[in-house]
Scaffold this active site. Structure first.
Site, PDB file in Angstrom:
ATOM      1  N   ASP A 144       0.856  -1.181   0.000  1.00 36.66           N
ATOM      2  CA  ASP A 144       0.000   0.000   0.000  1.00 36.66           C
ATOM      3  C   ASP A 144       0.894   1.234   0.000  1.00 36.66           C
ATOM      4  O   ASP A 144       2.047   1.186   0.444  1.00 36.66           O
ATOM      5  CB  ASP A 144      -0.921   0.037   1.209  1.00 36.66           C
ATOM      6  CG  ASP A 144      -1.958   1.151   1.107  1.00 36.66           C
ATOM      7  OD1 ASP A 144      -2.829   1.062   0.215  1.00 36.66           O
ATOM      8  OD2 ASP A 144      -1.904   2.108   1.893  1.00 36.66           O
ATOM      9  N   SER A 145       0.343   2.335  -0.484  1.00 30.34           N
ATOM     10  CA  SER A 145       1.109   3.579  -0.475  1.00 30.34           C
ATOM     11  C   SER A 145       1.350   4.069   0.947  1.00 30.34           C
ATOM     12  O   SER A 145       2.275   4.837   1.187  1.00 30.34           O
ATOM     13  CB  SER A 145       0.360   4.653  -1.274  1.00 30.34           C
ATOM     14  OG  SER A 145      -0.907   4.894  -0.697  1.00 30.34           O
ATOM     15  N   CYS A 200     -11.110   2.821  -1.529  1.00 32.72           N
ATOM     16  CA  CYS A 200      -9.775   3.083  -0.985  1.00 32.72           C
ATOM     17  C   CYS A 200      -9.669   2.308   0.307  1.00 32.72           C
ATOM     18  O   CYS A 200     -10.610   2.302   1.114  1.00 32.72           O
ATOM     19  CB  CYS A 200      -9.573   4.578  -0.737  1.00 32.72           C
ATOM     20  SG  CYS A 200      -8.022   4.982   0.113  1.00 32.72           S
ATOM     21  N   THR A 201      -8.536   1.654   0.534  1.00 31.86           N
ATOM     22  CA  THR A 201      -8.413   0.798   1.714  1.00 31.86           C
ATOM     23  C   THR A 201      -8.324   1.587   3.013  1.00 31.86           C
ATOM     24  O   THR A 201      -8.418   1.005   4.096  1.00 31.86           O
ATOM     25  CB  THR A 201      -7.199  -0.141   1.593  1.00 31.86           C
ATOM     26  OG1 THR A 201      -6.059   0.609   1.155  1.00 31.86           O
ATOM     27  CG2 THR A 201      -7.484  -1.257   0.606  1.00 31.86           C
ATOM     28  N   HIS A 202      -8.144   2.903   2.938  1.00 36.51           N
ATOM     29  CA  HIS A 202      -8.229   3.719   4.147  1.00 36.51           C
ATOM     30  C   HIS A 202      -9.684   3.889   4.616  1.00 36.51           C
ATOM     31  O   HIS A 202      -9.937   4.050   5.812  1.00 36.51           O
ATOM     32  CB  HIS A 202      -7.649   5.117   3.903  1.00 36.51           C
ATOM     33  CG  HIS A 202      -6.164   5.182   3.811  1.00 36.51           C
ATOM     34  ND1 HIS A 202      -5.474   4.752   2.700  1.00 36.51           N
ATOM     35  CD2 HIS A 202      -5.229   5.640   4.685  1.00 36.51           C
ATOM     36  CE1 HIS A 202      -4.184   4.947   2.894  1.00 36.51           C
ATOM     37  NE2 HIS A 202      -4.006   5.486   4.077  1.00 36.51           N
ATOM     38  N   GLU A 222      -4.112   9.251   7.646  1.00 37.33           N
ATOM     39  CA  GLU A 222      -2.688   8.978   7.897  1.00 37.33           C
ATOM     40  C   GLU A 222      -2.167   9.839   9.050  1.00 37.33           C
ATOM     41  O   GLU A 222      -1.289   9.413   9.800  1.00 37.33           O
ATOM     42  CB  GLU A 222      -1.871   9.249   6.630  1.00 37.33           C
ATOM     43  CG  GLU A 222      -2.077   8.248   5.519  1.00 37.33           C
ATOM     44  CD  GLU A 222      -1.188   7.017   5.618  1.00 37.33           C
ATOM     45  OE1 GLU A 222      -0.102   7.124   6.212  1.00 37.33           O
ATOM     46  OE2 GLU A 222      -1.589   5.949   5.112  1.00 37.33           O
ATOM     47  N   CYS A 269      -3.693  -1.237  -2.477  1.00 33.97           N
ATOM     48  CA  CYS A 269      -3.875   0.183  -2.759  1.00 33.97           C
ATOM     49  C   CYS A 269      -4.751   0.298  -3.998  1.00 33.97           C
ATOM     50  O   CYS A 269      -4.361  -0.160  -5.077  1.00 33.97           O
ATOM     51  CB  CYS A 269      -2.514   0.846  -2.996  1.00 33.97           C
ATOM     52  SG  CYS A 269      -2.591   2.564  -3.520  1.00 33.97           S
ATOM     53  N   ASN A 270      -5.946   0.879  -3.838  1.00 30.00           N
ATOM     54  CA  ASN A 270      -6.847   1.008  -4.981  1.00 30.00           C
ATOM     55  C   ASN A 270      -6.254   1.878  -6.071  1.00 30.00           C
ATOM     56  O   ASN A 270      -6.440   1.614  -7.263  1.00 30.00           O
ATOM     57  CB  ASN A 270      -8.178   1.604  -4.523  1.00 30.00           C
ATOM     58  CG  ASN A 270      -9.044   0.599  -3.809  1.00 30.00           C
ATOM     59  OD1 ASN A 270      -9.885  -0.058  -4.403  1.00 30.00           O
ATOM     60  ND2 ASN A 270      -8.836   0.463  -2.512  1.00 30.00           N
ATOM     61  N   THR A 271      -5.529   2.924  -5.678  1.00 27.95           N
ATOM     62  CA  THR A 271      -4.934   3.809  -6.670  1.00 27.95           C
ATOM     63  C   THR A 271      -3.922   3.045  -7.518  1.00 27.95           C
ATOM     64  O   THR A 271      -3.898   3.167  -8.748  1.00 27.95           O
ATOM     65  CB  THR A 271      -4.260   5.011  -5.991  1.00 27.95           C
ATOM     66  OG1 THR A 271      -5.247   5.718  -5.216  1.00 27.95           O
ATOM     67  CG2 THR A 271      -3.662   5.949  -7.010  1.00 27.95           C
ATOM     68  N   TYR A 293      -0.717   8.374  -2.909  1.00 26.95           N
ATOM     69  CA  TYR A 293      -0.606   8.170  -4.351  1.00 26.95           C
ATOM     70  C   TYR A 293      -1.753   8.836  -5.110  1.00 26.95           C
ATOM     71  O   TYR A 293      -1.651   9.054  -6.318  1.00 26.95           O
ATOM     72  CB  TYR A 293      -0.643   6.670  -4.671  1.00 26.95           C
ATOM     73  CG  TYR A 293       0.675   5.938  -4.529  1.00 26.95           C
ATOM     74  CD1 TYR A 293       1.733   6.453  -3.789  1.00 26.95           C
ATOM     75  CD2 TYR A 293       0.850   4.698  -5.137  1.00 26.95           C
ATOM     76  CE1 TYR A 293       2.921   5.760  -3.658  1.00 26.95           C
ATOM     77  CE2 TYR A 293       2.036   3.995  -5.019  1.00 26.95           C
ATOM     78  CZ  TYR A 293       3.064   4.527  -4.275  1.00 26.95           C
ATOM     79  OH  TYR A 293       4.243   3.842  -4.150  1.00 26.95           O
ATOM     80  N   GLY A 294      -2.850   9.106  -4.427  1.00 28.85           N
ATOM     81  CA  GLY A 294      -4.072   9.515  -5.111  1.00 28.85           C
ATOM     82  C   GLY A 294      -3.999  10.818  -5.871  1.00 28.85           C
ATOM     83  O   GLY A 294      -4.874  11.109  -6.684  1.00 28.85           O
TER      84      GLY A 294
END
Length: 269
Positions: free
Chosen positions: A7-8, A194-196, A162, A70-72, A39-40
């Site tokens: 993941d980013s 998004c995994t967040h 974050e 990471c979806n991005t 990354y988005g």
């Protein structure tokens, strides 16, 4: 060997937590590219370069299979990686397909032509790069027809999470949901792309209303990975689990510990 999860930043820990619970005997190596997060807001080429570098680090750590949590990265880099970059004997998988399979109620490996499904109006919440890639709509079109997707770029949410500023994250989520509902007043379902975002799932649900089914990825990816490893047992074996980061290990460890509410120790990648 272990299974790599990339993941980013820290969002992929929601996926890691789910897959560890589902597959307690599988060792995982987690790589957070925290020095370059988020990354988005990056270009597709930049995301591709950073994703391949991080994935190579996981291959070098002994992983034959890497999950882009990471979806991005899944949206902007995965297809190009699979078409010409991934070395023989290695595999890289993304997080979109399990989500779309759940949304369209199609079984894993169902390659029949796209068909109409019960869901007609879908709200997609994702990073700006994921939205601009239209990767979700492309993957959905392989499996379903007649689905209207309205995407909302959720700027600032990843940074707030974050930074552990959940008050700001909640305010941003409410703002982005309001913006989406001005374009699609009554979605049938919502995708947290998004995994967040699972950390804010209750906020999304409250803002959208109880009638909207909210899909997030962690448990869906865990089930999909378990199925994949059942069919490809050679992709996992013995190995040592660890956490790697391109950022400051102490700072990332502290944030991750707050993120998962259990002690996490990162090492310098």
């Amino acid at each position: 060997m272990a299974v790599g999860i990339f993941d980013s930043g820290l969002g992929g820990l929601t996926v890691l937590d789910a897959v560890q619970k589902r597959l307690p005997d599988v060792p995982f190596v987690y790589y957070a590219d925290s020095a370059h997060a988020p990354y988005g807001v990056r270009t597709a080429d930049d995301i591709y370069d950073k994703t391949t570098a991080a994935t190579q680090a996981l291959f070098d750590a002994g992983c034959d299979l890497v999950i882009l949590a990471c979806n991005t990265a899944s949206a902007a880099a995965l297809r190009k990686m699979q078409e010409g970059w991934v070395p023989e004997g290695k595999r890289v998988l993304g997080v979109f397909v399990p989500l779309i399979e759940a949304l369209t109620e199609r079984a894993w490996g169902d390659n029949s032509p796209p068909r109409e499904v019960d869901v007609k109006h879908v709200a997609l919440f994702a990073t700006p790069a994921t939205v601009s890639s239209r990767a979700f709509q492309r993957e959905l079109s392989f499996r379903a027809i007649g689905v209207d997707v309205e995407a909302q770029a959720c700027g600032g949410v990843v940074d707030a999470i974050e930074d552990n500023d959940l008050i700001l994250a909640e305010a941003l989520v409410n703002s982005h949901v309001d913006a989406l509902k001005r374009k699609m007043p009554q979605p049938d379902a919502a995708i947290l792309g998004c995994t967040h975002y699972p950390l804010m799932q209750d906020t999304f649900q409250k803002a959208l209303g109880d009638d909207v089914k909210v899909f997030s990825q962690a448990n869906l990816v865990a089930e999909s990975l378990a199925d994949y490893l059942d069919r490809h047992p050679q992709m996992v074996g013995s190995g040592e689990a660890c956490f790697l980061t391109s950022g400051d290990p102490k700072r990332v460890s502290n944030s991750a510990t707050q993120f998962l509410r259990r002690e996490i120790q990162f090492q310098a990648a």
